[in-house]
Structure formats: structure tokens, C-alpha cells
Design a protein around this motif. Structure first.
Motif: not given
Length: 148
Positions: A2-6, A25-28, A30-38, A133-138
Motif C-alpha cells: 500500500n502507499p503508506m508501506q511504500k 517514521i514517527c513524523q509520517l 503522526h501526520d498521516e494517521f489522525e488517531h496516532f497522537n504520540w 494498524d497493528k499489522a502495519l506496525l509489526e
């Protein structure tokens, strides 16, 4: 892919130094997932049974050192398994970083079979962190391990 993985793969393969890549990675995320606040990384602090804060994006935290077993991050350092908490107020061993945090996910990073750190993500929204989200992060933490 997917585009995020790319986009994440592009950061990982860039010529930046490792901490810069982790910060990006943290910035991306944080910026692209509205529910990732920290979004931040914690790493094993030398020989000590504690985690030390690495690159992060979000509000400043007093939790720059977390003992193993304390809070969600400390539990993951001991269990070696990802942990998703959809309502932090129901977690008896929760380490409050912000009164706004409602959900948290922590995914470990393994290098040569050893848990060397983790990504920690807090959300201001209960039940907001998904299985996707969990699968992407793993998947991402497997790739992060390769650059460490």
C-alpha cells in the motif's frame, strides 16, 4: 504494497542516519494517521532492565526512562509480544503519559531474536487502533530492525 508501506520503505532505504530515519517514521505516522497522537521509539537502556526514550513526535513526556514491567511499554519489554490497549483506563498497569490518551499500542523490535526496543503509539480516541494498524506496525518493526 500500500502507499503508506511504500512511503515508509522509502524512508528506511534513504541515506539518512538511523535516528533521522526513526524521527521521519514517527513524523509520517503522526501526520498521516489522525488517531496516532504520540509516536515514539523506546530502546533497551544498555544492560539495565529499562527502556530509554528515542526519537518521537507529540507532546513532551516525563517518561524518558521506563522500568521493565511498568506500563504498557514495560510489559512489552518483558512479554516480547505486541500489546494493543483500546481503553487505557481499563489497564491496571497503565503508565499515564497524557490525560488525553485513551488507547495505546506498543510493538517490539527484535534484532537477532532479542527484544531491543519498541514503537509506542498513543491515541486520544478509545478503540481507534485497528488490527490493520497493528499489522502495519509489526511489518514496519521487522524492517526497522534491519537498519539498527
Amino acid at each position: 504494497m500500500n502507499p503508506m508501506q511504500k512511503r515508509l520503505d522509502t524512508i528506511l532505504s534513504s541515506k539518512q542516519e538511523t535516528n533521522a530515519k526513526l524521527q521521519m517514521i514517527c513524523q509520517l505516522l503522526h501526520d498521516e494517521f489522525e488517531h496516532f497522537n504520540w509516536v515514539g521509539f523506546y530502546f533497551k537502556n544498555g544492560d539495565k532492565d529499562e527502556l530509554k526514550l528515542g526519537p518521537y513526535v507529540g507532546a513532551a513526556t516525563d517518561h524518558t526512562i521506563i522500568p521493565y514491567g511498568k506500563g504498557v511499554c514495560g510489559q512489552v519489554a518483558v512479554s516480547n509480544e505486541a500489546m494493543l490497549v483500546n481503553d487505557v483506563h481499563e489497564e491496571s498497569n497503565y503508565l499515564a503519559c497524557s490525560i488525553e490518551t485513551k488507547a495505546e499500542i506498543v510493538v517490539p523490535i527484535f534484532k537477532d531474536g532479542v527484544n531491543i526496543g519498541q514503537i509506542d503509539i498513543d491515541s486520544h480516541y478509545k478503540d481507534s487502533i485497528t488490527a490493520e494498524d497493528k499489522a502495519l506496525l509489526e511489518d514496519l518493526m521487522t524492517k526497522v530492525a534491519e537498519i539498527l
